[in-house]
Every structure is written in C-alpha cells, then in structure tokens.
Motif scaffolding. Structure first.
Motif, short mmCIF file in Angstrom:
data_model
loop_
_atom_site.label_atom_id
_atom_site.label_comp_id
_atom_site.label_asym_id
_atom_site.label_seq_id
_atom_site.Cartn_x
_atom_site.Cartn_y
_atom_site.Cartn_z
N GLN A 208 -4.50 0.19 8.17
CA GLN A 208 -4.56 1.58 7.73
C GLN A 208 -6.00 2.10 7.87
OE1 GLN A 208 -2.00 3.36 7.03
NE2 GLN A 208 -0.44 1.76 6.85
N SER A 209 -6.13 3.36 8.30
CA SER A 209 -7.44 3.96 8.50
C SER A 209 -7.97 4.56 7.20
CB SER A 209 -7.36 5.06 9.56
OG SER A 209 -6.56 6.15 9.08
N LEU A 210 -9.27 4.81 7.16
CA LEU A 210 -9.86 5.45 5.99
C LEU A 210 -9.20 6.80 5.74
CD1 LEU A 210 -11.88 5.85 3.72
CD2 LEU A 210 -13.57 6.58 5.42
N LEU B 52 -8.12 0.18 -3.21
CA LEU B 52 -8.69 -0.26 -1.95
C LEU B 52 -9.66 0.78 -1.40
CD1 LEU B 52 -6.63 -2.12 0.75
CD2 LEU B 52 -8.62 -0.76 1.34
N ALA B 53 -9.30 2.06 -1.52
CA ALA B 53 -10.17 3.14 -1.05
C ALA B 53 -11.49 3.12 -1.79
CB ALA B 53 -9.48 4.49 -1.24
N ILE C 202 -17.23 2.01 9.81
CA ILE C 202 -15.86 2.38 9.50
C ILE C 202 -14.87 1.49 10.26
CG2 ILE C 202 -14.11 4.15 9.98
CD1 ILE C 202 -15.51 4.61 7.41
N LYS C 203 -15.12 1.29 11.54
CA LYS C 203 -14.24 0.45 12.34
C LYS C 203 -14.20 -0.97 11.80
CE LYS C 203 -14.29 2.87 16.79
NZ LYS C 203 -14.62 2.76 18.24
N LYS C 204 -15.35 -1.47 11.37
CA LYS C 204 -15.41 -2.83 10.84
C LYS C 204 -14.63 -2.93 9.53
CE LYS C 204 -18.64 -6.48 9.48
NZ LYS C 204 -20.08 -6.86 9.33
N LEU C 205 -14.78 -1.93 8.67
CA LEU C 205 -14.06 -1.94 7.40
C LEU C 205 -12.56 -1.81 7.61
CD1 LEU C 205 -16.42 0.37 5.29
CD2 LEU C 205 -15.98 -2.07 4.87
N LEU D 189 0.86 -1.17 0.00
CA LEU D 189 0.00 0.00 0.00
C LEU D 189 0.90 1.23 0.00
CD1 LEU D 189 -2.72 -0.97 2.65
CD2 LEU D 189 -2.94 -0.99 0.16
N TYR D 190 0.39 2.32 -0.56
CA TYR D 190 1.21 3.52 -0.68
C TYR D 190 1.62 4.06 0.68
CZ TYR D 190 2.89 7.84 -2.83
OH TYR D 190 3.67 8.88 -3.25
N GLN D 191 0.76 3.84 1.70
CA GLN D 191 1.10 4.29 3.05
C GLN D 191 2.38 3.62 3.55
OE1 GLN D 191 -1.89 3.35 1.90
NE2 GLN D 191 -3.55 4.05 3.19
N ASP D 192 2.59 2.37 3.13
CA ASP D 192 3.77 1.62 3.57
C ASP D 192 4.94 1.76 2.59
OD1 ASP D 192 2.47 0.55 5.80
OD2 ASP D 192 1.59 -1.04 4.59
N TYR D 193 4.65 2.21 1.39
CA TYR D 193 5.67 2.24 0.35
C TYR D 193 6.89 3.07 0.75
CZ TYR D 193 7.94 3.07 -4.14
OH TYR D 193 8.85 3.14 -5.15
N CYS D 194 6.62 4.27 1.28
CA CYS D 194 7.74 5.16 1.63
C CYS D 194 8.59 4.61 2.76
CB CYS D 194 7.20 6.55 1.99
SG CYS D 194 6.49 7.39 0.56
N VAL D 195 8.00 3.79 3.63
CA VAL D 195 8.76 3.19 4.72
C VAL D 195 9.82 2.26 4.14
CG1 VAL D 195 8.65 1.74 6.76
CG2 VAL D 195 6.81 3.37 6.29
N GLY D 196 9.41 1.38 3.22
CA GLY D 196 10.35 0.49 2.58
C GLY D 196 11.32 1.26 1.69
N LEU D 197 10.81 2.34 1.09
CA LEU D 197 11.64 3.12 0.18
C LEU D 197 12.80 3.78 0.90
CD1 LEU D 197 11.84 4.17 -2.74
CD2 LEU D 197 10.52 6.17 -2.00
N GLN D 198 12.61 4.17 2.15
CA GLN D 198 13.69 4.81 2.90
C GLN D 198 14.90 3.89 3.02
OE1 GLN D 198 11.95 5.96 6.60
NE2 GLN D 198 10.91 7.75 5.74
N ALA D 199 14.66 2.61 3.31
CA ALA D 199 15.76 1.66 3.42
C ALA D 199 16.43 1.44 2.08
CB ALA D 199 15.24 0.33 3.97
N ILE D 200 15.61 1.38 1.02
CA ILE D 200 16.16 1.16 -0.31
C ILE D 200 16.97 2.37 -0.77
CG2 ILE D 200 15.53 0.85 -2.74
CD1 ILE D 200 13.14 -0.79 -1.77
#
Length: 443
Positions: free
Chosen positions: A251-253, A142-143, A239-242, A31-42
C-alpha cells in the motif's frame, strides 16, 4: 498552488501517544485498504442468508464458515444449484476479517440457534462498525508509526511540509482508538449488541473537530505530495523505501492519507445498514437516526469546506492571470465570492454605414456577484470591462442579420461608471442558453 497564509505549520501541537492498541475481540484484521475487499465476499454471504436456514449458519460446513487468511469455498445453498451444468465453484479469498458469529463468546452463548436470520444480519452489520474500526485503526497506526514518525522521511522535509503532508492524522488516530474502546466496552457487556447509535453520537463532536480540518486540507496535501515527488529526490527515495517495507502490504502512503475521508463516509453507510435491519419499534431507532444525521453533518461540512477552499484557490490562481491595464482594478478575492461560469464568446459590432458585422473574441468570467470581460492571450487575460450588475436581452437575430446565437448584454454600471451594452454571440445554441440562464440569475 498552496497559499502562504495556509502554509504555516502549527508546531505547537500536543503530543498524542502512538502505542499500538490491542483489540480485546479482534485479533486478526487487515489494513483498512484491504478490509472492504474481504468484506464484499462476506457481505455477499450474509445477503444469501435470506434464502438459507439458520442451521446452515451454525453448521461447520454451512455457507458462513470462515477461515481467516485462507481460501474457502461456500457450497451451494441447496442441491438444485449443484447440477452437472453448473460451473465449478471458485474459492473466495477472505482477507483477515472477523464476523460476529465467529467470536468465541458468541459461539459459547448459543445465541445462533435462537436468533432469526434478520437478527443475525443485524448483529453482523452492527459488528461491522467495530471490526472495520479496528481495521481502520490498524492502518492509521501504520501511517503514524511507519511514515509520520520516520526520521529519515522527516529529514527530507521542512516543518511546514511535514505538517501539511500529515495534518492532524495523529489526533484522528487517537479519536479512532477512543471510539473503538467504547464500542468494545459495549460488546463486552453483552455479545448481543443492543445499540451503537448512542456511542457514535457521543463521539461525533470529536469527529467534527478532527475530520473537517483534515479533509479540508487534503487538497493542499495532495498538491504538496505531487510537488515533492517531482522536485524532491530525497523524499521520493525515502517514500519508495518505506512503501516497500512488508508492513505496508504494497500500500502507498497516499492510500493511507485518504483513509479518514473514506472512513467518515463509511460510518454513515454502516449506520444506515443497521437502521434498515432494526425493528421499527426498537428503542435504539432514535439514537441511530440522530447518529446518522450527526455523521451526515460532518460529511456535509467536509464537503462544504473543501468546496470553499477550491473556490478560494480558483480565485487566487485567476487573480494572478488577470491584467487590468487601463481598466479600474478591483480586488478579486472577496469573502463569499466564487466563480459560477466562464468561457469564450464573440463580441459583435455592426457598422452603421453598411451594416457589416465584425467581431472580436472575448472571455467572460461570471462570479456570483460580479462579471469580468477580458481578451485572452495564451493563458492570461486582459480586462476590458467589468460590472456588478448585468441584464440580458433576446435579439431578433434573423431580422437584424446577426448570428442565431447572439444576445444583448447590458452592463448597468461598467468600469467607467456609466451603463453600456454589447452584442455577444455564443459558439453553440446550448452555450447561449447556458450563458443566458446564468447571466439572468445575476440581474
């Protein structure tokens, strides 16, 4: 507060297909929210290439080896780093990301053994535009398919609320898919990516058409979202269920709704990184520079519209708190008007008989074309005067026996139609200087 004339939903939007797009080259991406986290290490590893050999890059045990979804450790670049006093290396968590050099087509081409370190870094920066777009599109999908298309969630909202909450996110997703398709077509022609600036330029008009209204409406989107969480129990429950669904990966809405703004700003940064690594004599420079400028214009327009909407909202809220009473009322919400400065002051009166100084508390709202002077009680303001043109004058406070932070304010035409003046005292010297500066600019 959401203005009524901005709350009307456009229910006649054209349908946008939401069939998940399958990347031809990137089969595992987060997911794009996680992408930058992995990108920092790369990215950290890529920067280290400037001090390492290309042979290390293509070696199966070199620092650029990546196992997607696993924890891997990058060994020291040289033996001098691996001393007994060195702390044990910690595994770097690399989220499901793909590097250009990991593509099967690149490995098969033999390019890695013939390219310079700088050329490899350029290809990685260029490929980041493709990989990050694939990640971004996955999150948008996903959104749209998980949240926007949820009938259970839709039943907790009326049409207007649903429209404000999701805005034109389906169209933004469709534009992202078209952009990624064109980027992958370029990659399909040659794994040695020649340029991407021309593709970005081609899509910028669509980015402008879609991203500007989306980002502009985010203020109302957030306001509505918070209101729904507080006052709509059914919405909160759904929302909580989704969000608990494993597909959201915790990840939150909200994290999905802010992605378009994050993405359009990120594209500019990626293009700037590509430009820095591009040879000055390259034919791709011109399109890169034009693309950066075009994306900058989109970001600037987003900022401009958001600022304008905030200014209007500020005027709307203030107008509800103003009471003109016996003073001639004036419309506060006027095209081009915005609040410049506001704050409490003291209005001084010097008695003629004994020179005794008394004061009353007043509150000033200074606009770019207007000044309102009020008395404040609780959170409401009773207007005592207003003027379109003002003039300030320094006073010899010591000689006059006035507080040191006093100055004279002239209203060239007050609400009575006649010129008037008053002595005002700020609470601090810096406050006085700020007011003198702002009021002087409106003379």
């Amino acid at each position: 507060m959401i203005r009524k004339n901005l709350q009307k939903a456009d229910t006649a939007e054209e349908e946008v297909p939401s069939v998940p797009f399958q990347s031809k080259y990137i089969h595992l991406f987060p997911l794009y929210q996680d992408y930058c986290v992995g990108l920092q290490a790369i990215t950290h590893g890529l920067r280290r290439l400037s001090t390492s050999c290309v042979s290390e890059l293509i070696s199966p045990h070199g620092p650029q080896r990546r196992h997607f979804g696993y924890e891997v450790t990058s060994p020291p670049l040289n033996s001098t780093e691996a001393t007994s006093s060195s702390p044990p290396s910690h595994p770097v968590r690399v989220t499901l990301c793909t590097l250009w050099q990991d593509l099967e087509q690149v490995k098969a081409s033999g390019l890695l053994s013939s390219l310079t370190t700088r050329e490899i870094r350029l290809q990685e920066s260029t490929f980041e535009l493709i990989g990050s777009e694939a990640s971004y599109l996955r999150s948008l999908g996903l959104a749209v398919n998980h949240f926007y298309a949820s009938k259970a969630l839709e039943r907790t909202l009326n049409q207007r609320e649903h429209h404000i909450l999701f805005s034109n996110i389906r169209h933004v997703m469709a534009a992202s898919e078209k952009f990624l398709v064109d980027l992958e077509i370029r990659l399909g022609k040659s794994v040695l990516i020649s340029q991407v600036g021309d593709i970005v330029l081609q899509h910028c008009p669509e980015f402008h058409r879609l991203y500007v209204p989306y980002v502009t409406s985010m203020m109302y989107q957030e306001t509505l979202f918070n209101q729904l969480l507080q006052h709509n129990r059914d919405f909160l429950s759904k929302i909580k269920k989704l969000e608990r669904d494993p597909v959201c990966q915790r990840q939150s809405l909200k994290s999905f709704l802010v992605l378009p703004f994050q993405r359009i700003t990120r594209i500019k940064l990626i293009l700037e990184s590509i430009l820095k690594l591009t040879d000055p004599g390259s034919a791709s420079i011109s399109n890169l520079e034009k693309a950066i400028e075009a994306i900058h214009e989109v970001v600037t327009e987003c900022d401009k519209r958001v600022r304008k909407m905030k200014e209007i909202e500020e005027l709307v809220c203030l107008e509800m708190l103003l009471d003109f009473g016996k003073v001639k009322s004036v419309p506060l919400i006027v095209s081009g008007r915005f609040l410049v400065h506001q704050g409490p002051m003291r209005q001084l009166t010097v008695a003629a008989c004994n020179s005794r100084v008394t004061f009353v508390r007043v509150y000033l709202h200074l606009f770019n074309d207007f000044l309102i002077i009020s008395s404040k009680k609780d959170q409401r303001f009773t207007v005592v005067d207003h003027a379109e043109r003002v003039h300030v004058e320094h006073l010899k406070t010591e000689i006059l026996g006035l507080p040191p932070d006093s100055f004279l304010l002239h209203l060239s035409q007050s609400h009575t139609g006649q010129p008037t003046a008053m002595i005002l005292a700020a609470h601090t010297r810096s406050d006085k200087e700020a007011w003198m500066k702002e009021l002087s600019s409106k003379q």
